[in-house]
Design an enzyme around this catalytic site. Structure first.
Site, mmCIF file in Angstrom:
data_model
loop_
_atom_site.group_PDB
_atom_site.id
_atom_site.type_symbol
_atom_site.label_atom_id
_atom_site.label_comp_id
_atom_site.label_asym_id
_atom_site.label_seq_id
_atom_site.Cartn_x
_atom_site.Cartn_y
_atom_site.Cartn_z
ATOM 1 C CD GLU A 47 -1.683 -2.367 1.655
ATOM 2 O OE1 GLU A 47 -0.497 -2.563 1.997
ATOM 3 O OE2 GLU A 47 -2.566 -3.249 1.757
ATOM 4 C CG PHE A 109 -9.953 -9.348 11.168
ATOM 5 C CD1 PHE A 109 -8.700 -9.715 11.650
ATOM 6 C CD2 PHE A 109 -10.166 -9.373 9.800
ATOM 7 C CE1 PHE A 109 -7.700 -10.114 10.782
ATOM 8 C CE2 PHE A 109 -9.167 -9.774 8.925
ATOM 9 C CZ PHE A 109 -7.927 -10.147 9.422
ATOM 10 C CD GLN A 110 -7.545 -6.940 7.597
ATOM 11 O OE1 GLN A 110 -8.430 -6.728 6.781
ATOM 12 N NE2 GLN A 110 -6.365 -7.447 7.258
ATOM 13 C CE LYS A 159 -17.419 -6.592 2.982
ATOM 14 N NZ LYS A 159 -16.844 -7.855 3.471
ATOM 15 C CG MET A 461 22.213 12.782 3.632
ATOM 16 S SD MET A 461 23.448 13.854 2.861
ATOM 17 C CE MET A 461 22.597 14.370 1.381
#
Lengths: 550, 98
Positions: A47, A109-110, A159, A461
């Protein structure tokens, strides 16, 4: 029509042709609706890659980048890409799935509080709680992302909202931009008086020139007034690299010439800049003799760090046109030209392959016309110093956030937005490893994106700052166990070769550019080479160090 | 410096959080906070008293550009509004101490 189908229709009405995303449980209704749509969905392999790809798409096209993710980890993985867009004012809309509304707050969940989590890194965030809210929220999301100073917007979408039925209704028209604020005639007169009274004026240009769609009026302003110009990282390309008034980048890794010109200037005309600390060094000693005219779309930036003697908030296009007057500053122009010839960015004298050699060659061979998508680190600064961009939209770089791993997925987004343009990801070995899974995305869609890895087998760096500021006490910067990058690329079906002989430099770059489809060039460079010049963090720009590499 | 702000905003989810987060991030400490949620008008009414060495414009301009803010009034300021650095630096007027 359900919520998911409505979203697809809305995306089409906004002119969205490409989405970047990754499916999952709570965003499935939207992915199901996408099956019947002409919108192209690009499946990234993480993602964060989706967010950076949408970011690169937006930066390189000026259109709004859109990315999708599911709830929980999918959504949280977007955060770095959104933060980058927030810091660099990139218009994006992120749509995240969420657990059904009855489950919100139940530790389902999630489930994660994405609305709360996104607040610090978005211009605005929305949670759709009822299906009736969906049209207005989507209207606002696209409007807010583009309006004024652009930025990312998040829409968190449970959802059940995606599955709920929405009464048929006329699709709203894309939101119109509000008229931009304008400075008053008195403010413009005051600015002109300051310009006319100045003997050593300097223009300090930033990313706001591009964001304000002001490239043409900016160039006209420079050509009419004849005032020399220096640029922040995000302003590079606002003038062509070979323009006689272009003094290049200032700041921490800016040239001595650019920094000195600012320190001596009696007037600083700041155009679309936010006085970032990487540019100003020690703020109290930045441009100490200069009065300041500050042009910016965002009133909150004016006076935030450096007080302006003349504040011109609003549309910089109109303001630049109003300020384009003829000046007599020939002596100052000559002094700046002379200083640039003496103290500009020089090609290092040492033998072997170095970052500056490589980037100068790349700039020459592409005539400054490729889209360069950088990662973050030494190579990023060498690009800024030595690649002569002809337009800022071609320079994709994580300026504000400095997010390693930006370059490869941003190049993917840029390539999809600009299919006919040469797109090159210039990466360091450290940065490349942060999102190298997106090689699979390049391979899957056979994007003709080129990848150039400058491999010094270290976090260069960080190593440089440890050398300069920590007495050479190197801590966790060794990457000498890097994988074989060519074998890695070939595993994704991407042809790759390594460059080791300095005499093959031009040949190897040409081979990279001529290879049909994607290709990778791995270049081994010395670990101990640093980016010069350098202003140590906290130092003033007149304390710039002009070291030399061994 | 201590000053008060009166804010009216749309009663969106997380509107109050965004106001408080912006206040904290921009370097202002909350001395007191009064919030009313007007369900009829769907308005959030916030009375905020904050303290900082930074000038109030620094917070006001940032809050003013948040989506959903309808009205923002800086009610009064207490104590010296000029930061110490601005009094001592020549040629450079800083908006907050560095």
């Amino acid at each position: 029509m359900n919520g998911a189908e409505y979203i697809v229709r809305k995306l089409m009405s906004e002119g969205v042709d490409t989405l970047f995303g990754y499916p999952g449980g709570c965003i499935m209704p939207l992915y199901d609706a996408l099956l019947e749509s002409p919108i192209r969905h690009i499946l990234c392999r993480h993602e964060q890659g989706s967010a950076f790809a949408a970011n690169g798409y937006a930066r390189s096209s000026g259109r709004t980048g859109v990315c999708l993710a599911t709830s929980g980890p999918g959504a949280t993985n977007l955060i770095t890409g959104l933060a980058d867009a927030y810091m660099d004012s990139v218009p994006m809309v992120a749509i995240t799935g969420q657990v059904p509304t009855p489950l919100i707050g139940s530790d389902a969940f999630q489930e994660i509080d994405m609305l709360g989590m996104s607040l610090p890194v978005t211009k605005q965030s929305f949670l759709v709680e009822r299906i009736e809210q969906l049209p207005e929220i989507l209207d606002q999301a696209f409007h807010v992302a583009r309006e004024g100073r652009p930025g990312p917007v998040l829409v968190d979408l449970p959802k059940d909202i995606q599955l709920a039925t929405l009464p048929e209704r006329t699709l709203p028209q894309p939101a119109q931009a509000r008229p931009r604020a304008q400075a008053t005639g008195e403010q413009l007169r005051q600015a002109i008086e300051l310009i006319e009274a100045s003997r050593r004026p300097i223009i300090f240009g930033g990313g706001g020139i591009l964001l304000g769609d002001a490239i043409a009026p900016f160039r006209h302003f420079v050509d009419t007034t004849g005032i020399p110009a220096v640029f922040s990282l995000k302003g590079l390309g606002a003038l062509p690299g070979d323009h006689p008034r272009n003094m290049g980048m200032l700041g921490m890794h800016g040239s001595v010439a650019a920094n000195q010109a600012v320190q001596e200037a009696d007037l600083l005309i700041a155009v679309g800049v936010r006085f970032d600390d990487r540019v100003t060094g020690k703020l109290s000693r930045f441009a100490p003799h200069a009065r300041v005219i500050h042009l910016d779309i965002d009133p909150a930036e004016i006076g935030k760090l450096r007080q302006a003697d003349c504040a011109l908030a609003g549309d910089i296009r109109q303001h630049l046109k109003a300020l384009a007057i003829h000046l007599e500053v020939g002596d100052w122009q000559a002094a700046c030209r002379e200083r640039l010839a003496r103290d500009g960015f020089a090609q290092p004298g040492q033998d072997g392959i170095t970052g500056p050699h490589l980037l100068r060659q790349l700039s020459a061979l592409t005539r400054g016309q490729a889209i360069i998508s950088c990662d973050v680190g030494q190579h990023q600064m060498w690009v800024a110093q030595h690649y002569a961009f002809d337009h800022p939209r071609k320079h994709l770089t994580s300026g504000g956030l400095g997010a390693m791993g930006f370059g490869l997925p941003a190049a993917i987004g840029a390539q999809l937005a600009n299919p006919e343009t040469l797109v090159i990801n210039v990466a360091g070995d450290g940065s490349f490893m942060m999102n190298m899974q997106e090689l699979a995305t390049i391979g899957r869609y056979r994007l003709p994106t080129k990848i150039l890895i400058l491999d010094n087998q270290a976090l260069g760096m960080v190593r440089q700052q440890q050398a300069v500021c920590y007495q050479g006490r190197y801590s966790e910067i060794d990457l000498s166990d890097n994988p074989d990058f060519c074998t890695l690329a070939q595993a994704f079906g991407i042809p790759a070769r390594s460059l080791t002989d300095p005499d093959d430099l031009a040949y190897a770059i040409n081979k990279l550019l001529e290879t049909p489809g994607p290709a990778l060039l791995h270049v081994a460079i010395a670990t101990e080479h640093n980016v010069w010049p350098m202003v140590k963090p906290g130092d003033a720009n007149d304390q710039i160090m002009t070291g030399a590499n061994p | 410096m201590i000053f008060s702000l009166h804010i009216q905003a749309h009663s969106h989810p997380a509107m109050l959080e965004k106001i408080l987060q912006t206040t904290r991030v921009r370097g202002f400490t909350i001395r007191s906070l009064e919030v009313k949620n007007d369900a009829v008008e769907q308005l959030l009414k916030v009375h905020l008293t904050v303290e900082s060495e930074r000038p109030q414009e620094r917070l006001v301009t940032q809050l003013n550009k948040l989506g959903g803010i309808l009205e923002l009034t800086a009610l009064h300021a207490v104590a010296d509004p000029i930061p110490a650095v601005a009094r001592t630096a020549r040629n450079v007027s800083l908006m907050y101490p560095v």
